[in-house]
Design an enzyme around this catalytic site. Structure first.
Site, mmCIF file in Angstrom:
data_model
loop_
_atom_site.group_PDB
_atom_site.id
_atom_site.type_symbol
_atom_site.label_atom_id
_atom_site.label_comp_id
_atom_site.label_asym_id
_atom_site.label_seq_id
_atom_site.Cartn_x
_atom_site.Cartn_y
_atom_site.Cartn_z
ATOM 1 N N ALA A 1 -0.218 3.868 -5.905
ATOM 2 C CA ALA A 1 0.856 4.346 -6.772
ATOM 3 C C ALA A 1 1.064 5.852 -6.673
ATOM 4 O O ALA A 1 1.512 6.493 -7.615
ATOM 5 C CB ALA A 1 0.557 3.962 -8.215
ATOM 6 N N GLY B 1 -10.223 -7.785 -14.397
ATOM 7 C CA GLY B 1 -9.745 -9.113 -14.062
ATOM 8 C C GLY B 1 -8.494 -9.110 -13.220
ATOM 9 O O GLY B 1 -8.047 -10.175 -12.777
ATOM 10 N N ASP C 1 -9.650 3.719 -14.507
ATOM 11 C CA ASP C 1 -8.438 4.080 -13.769
ATOM 12 C C ASP C 1 -7.222 3.925 -14.687
ATOM 13 O O ASP C 1 -6.136 3.539 -14.254
ATOM 14 C CB ASP C 1 -8.281 3.234 -12.502
#
Length: 382
Positions: free
Chosen positions: A135, A244, A269
């Site tokens: 990103a 997950g 993060d």
């Protein structure tokens, strides 16, 4: 000064193991061996008491970004994560050009280690691979010129703790050596390196794998790539995002099996939406859509950080992944504290260390958070 307290009746997780029906003594801002007269006894029977969480890799939370350049945003993000058990964190910056903008320099002094709010700055970019940019805006990326790396380190005024690099790029290995000489952690990440190139980076001084498995080539049986090199070398601590979404449970188990609990650091993060909610956000110049707690770039759909908080990573590690509580405490507190060079003050519940701790109920949900002897979340008010 915070009043003295005795937390009694809990399962206390120490470096030597878990003590049932244990107690933690807090004298002022520190953990103590003996309780002073008149200490406030807090009954936490049936709960767990673990060290405060330490997040090496965090972009923001509570609707605020650490990259926004204001102390107010930094403090808002810090407070959000603190309520979820993170008592020490590393602030992330992404840069449009070498050097910190002037507002960021002021913020580093106000909210950095001297101010006691964050442990330091982790530079994730701009010295990363356009092939594995995730990103990050490709127009802002560049090769890791050691001279530019040095400018960023100098501009941080002693608060630079870590820098993520694609070490296979021109200047990468020299930049790793420069960072190592200046006491800044060199981390391999957002990389398209081969196995052999990654080994070279480790030999040059790299000691961390930035969010292992993510933003790097997958493991292959003929081209093992960076993942294999990073897992097999005892000098490397691997970051894992246990939400997950970023990792399949089998990948997490693979990392723990090969690296061992002593070489894993859970991170978030996290971006602005952590602890805030779904919606549209900006990650630098890029627009992000958060839906059902998953952050993705509006253009291209790449995962854009996470909305994770470390209490959720802890609970998932124990209840879904089946990891021992002691191993999770190592990965979420002790190991990142050691990497940051702060393990003499934080990362465990040993006497003499800062009274940073988290109280968890039997379902591993946070019911109490203490930082330096003061309750951020008081378990008696729940």
């Amino acid at each position: 000064m915070a009043p003295s307290k005795v937390l009694a009746g809990a399962r206390v997780v120490l470096p030597t193991g878990t003590v049932d029906d244990g107690r933690v003594i807090v004298d002022g801002t520190r953990i103590a061996d003996t309780a002073p007269p008149g200490a406030d006894v807090v009954d936490v029977s049936g709960h767990w008491v673990v060290p405060g969480f330490v997040d090496l890799h965090n972009h923001g939370g509570g609707g605020a970004s650490f990259a926004g350049g204001t102390a107010e945003d930094v403090l808002r993000g810090v407070e959000t994560h603190r309520r979820h058990g993170t008592t020490t964190g590393g602030r992330l910056r992404r840069h449009r050009r070498p050097g910190l903008p002037r507002p960021a320099r002021r913020d580093a002094r106000r909210a950095g280690p001297a101010g006691g709010e964050i442990a330091g700055i982790h530079f994730e970019g701009p010295f990363i691979s356009p092939c594995r940019k995730g990103a990050h805006d490709e127009q802002l990326l560049r090769d890791p010129d050691p001279a530019e790396v040095r400018k960023l380190v100098d501009a941080a005024h002693g608060h630079a703790k870590m820098m993520t690099l694609a070490t296979e790029l021109p200047g990468g290995l020299d930049s790793v050596r420069l960072l190592t000489e200046h006491g800044v952690i060199a981390a391999v990440g957002h990389t398209d390196a081969t196995y052999e190139q990654t080994v070279q980076a480790i030999d040059a001084g790299a000691t961390v794998a930035t969010h292992l498995f993510n933003a790097m080539p997958p493991l292959g049986h003929r081209a093992p790539g960076p993942i294999t090199a990073l897992l097999e070398d005892e000098r490397i601590t691997v970051e894992l995002i246990n939400d997950g979404t970023h990792l399949h449970p089998a990948a997490l188990q693979l990392a723990f099996h090969h690296a061992g609990a002593a070489r894993v650091a859970f991170i978030t993060d996290a971006m602005d939406a952590a602890g805030f909610g779904d919606g549209r956000y900006l990650l630098g110049p890029l627009e992000v859509e958060v839906a059902d707690g998953v952050a993705r770039l509006v253009e291209g759909g790449s995962i854009a950080g996470s909305t994770l908080t470390l209490d959720r990573a802890f609970k998932r590690a124990v209840t879904v992944d089946g990891l021992p509580v002691g191993d999770v405490v190592a990965a979420i507190s002790a190991n990142p504290a050691r990497l940051l060079g702060l393990d003499d003050r934080i990362g465990s519940l040993d006497a003499g260390k800062d009274a940073d701790l988290v109280v968890l109920d039997d379902a591993f949900d946070v019911v109490g958070v203490m930082r330096r002897g003061d309750w951020v979340v008081d378990p008696r008010l729940g």
